[in-house]
Design a protein around this motif. Structure first.
Motif, short mmCIF file in Angstrom:
data_model
loop_
_atom_site.label_atom_id
_atom_site.label_comp_id
_atom_site.label_asym_id
_atom_site.label_seq_id
_atom_site.Cartn_x
_atom_site.Cartn_y
_atom_site.Cartn_z
N ALA A 85 37.61 -6.99 -7.12
CA ALA A 85 36.57 -6.54 -6.21
C ALA A 85 36.14 -5.07 -6.31
O ALA A 85 35.00 -4.83 -6.02
N ARG A 86 37.23 -4.29 -6.03
CA ARG A 86 36.99 -2.69 -6.20
C ARG A 86 36.28 -2.36 -7.35
O ARG A 86 35.09 -1.70 -7.12
N ALA A 87 36.70 -2.97 -8.68
CA ALA A 87 36.19 -2.67 -9.81
C ALA A 87 34.76 -3.15 -9.73
O ALA A 87 33.75 -2.27 -10.40
N ARG A 88 34.37 -4.25 -9.47
CA ARG A 88 32.95 -4.76 -9.27
C ARG A 88 32.03 -3.67 -8.64
O ARG A 88 30.89 -3.48 -9.21
N ASP A 89 32.61 -3.30 -7.47
CA ASP A 89 31.67 -2.37 -6.51
C ASP A 89 31.59 -1.07 -7.44
O ASP A 89 30.53 -0.24 -7.10
N LEU A 90 32.31 -0.76 -8.23
CA LEU A 90 32.16 0.60 -9.28
C LEU A 90 31.39 0.16 -10.23
O LEU A 90 31.02 1.04 -11.04
N GLY A 91 30.97 -0.84 -10.72
CA GLY A 91 29.85 -1.17 -11.63
C GLY A 91 30.53 -1.76 -12.96
O GLY A 91 30.04 -1.73 -13.99
N ALA A 92 31.83 -2.49 -12.86
CA ALA A 92 32.28 -3.05 -13.91
C ALA A 92 31.08 -4.19 -14.27
O ALA A 92 30.66 -4.84 -13.78
N VAL A 93 31.35 -4.32 -15.80
CA VAL A 93 30.50 -5.41 -16.39
C VAL A 93 31.58 -6.58 -16.80
O VAL A 93 30.86 -7.58 -17.60
N GLY A 94 32.77 -6.64 -16.79
CA GLY A 94 33.33 -7.65 -17.29
C GLY A 94 35.08 -7.51 -17.21
O GLY A 94 35.29 -6.45 -16.38
N LEU A 95 35.59 -8.49 -17.53
CA LEU A 95 37.18 -8.56 -17.13
C LEU A 95 37.89 -8.58 -18.51
O LEU A 95 37.30 -9.18 -19.67
#
Length: 242
Positions: A85-95
């Protein structure tokens, strides 16, 4: 060859792992030298296996030309989901997941909350493949079958031990894609000729492989311009929602 200023590298690695070392500045230098516009990077080393906050920050704060695949070890449990969730907020585009390094089987129940979270976020999932038994391509196929709306990318394309399982897998799993960063020309040609260029992503695998090697491989295959454009640019834009 398609215009190099539009080339997207779908698999770069940042961090330090045994003999492999790459930081964002050096990756950008290599991108500029090869004419690569954008790189999709994931952590390696400690940032992949144990220190996910540091690893994810490295790829997610590397600048506008480097986009990040976040990772979290499924053994973390609930904190792994918090980190995504933190990574999504930082703009991650995938896992990105590496079953061999992170110590789990893709088909284990403990991994499914991460796949479910990626599906919720609309993320593609790249899973490192190619090592027995954790990184078995057939395990990835089983997961992809359970999440048909999620794009699953066979990281390293099963290199080198498990490539032989990939062509048949493409026949039955429409949401499976090839990361061609470690693949030889004949293997790439077989997938493109049989299943179409839309299933293949250009990757550099820097620092494990080199842009010059992978770009030259594609040039020697002499694909037509639409196929090259799909492999070098269009597929990545679609799959990573760039």
């Amino acid at each position: 060859m398609a215009e190099r200023d539009r080339v997207i590298d779908a698999h770069a690695m940042l961090g330090r792992e045994t003999y492999l070392v790459l930081d964002p500045g050096e990756l950008l230098r290599r991108m500029d030298a090869a004419g690569v516009a954008t790189a999709i990077a994931r952590p390696m080393g400690a940032g992949l296996v144990v220190d996910h906050r540091a690893g994810n920050d490295l790829v997610l704060k590397a600048g506008p030309r480097i986009r990040g695949l976040a990772t979290a070890n499924p053994w973390w449990g609930a904190p792994a989901l918090d980190e995504l969730a933190r990574a999504r907020d930082l703009g991650a585009v995938g896992l990105f997941l590496d079953p061999a390094r992170q110590g789990f089987f893709p088909t284990e129940d403990l991994a499914f909350p991460l796949f479910e979270r990626a599906a919720k976020y609309g993320w593609p999932v790249m899973v490192r493949t190619g090592l027995y038994t954790f990184a078995d391509i057939l395990a990835l196929v089983e997961v992809a079958r359970k999440f048909p709306e999620t794009a699953f990318i066979a990281g390293f394309g099963g290199y080198a031990d498990m490539w032989f399982e990939l062509p048949e897998s493409f026949k039955t799993i429409a949401n499976l894609y090839l990361d061609a960063s470690m693949m030889w020309g004949d293997a790439i040609r077989e997938i493109v000729n049989t299943y179409g260029a839309s299933r293949v992503l250009f990757g550099g695998a820097e620092p494990r492989n080199r842009y010059a090697v992978n770009l030259r491989t594609l040039e020697r295959l002499e694909f037509d311009e639409p196929a090259l454009r799909a492999i070098l640019h269009d597929n990545a834009v679609r799959i990573f929602s760039l």
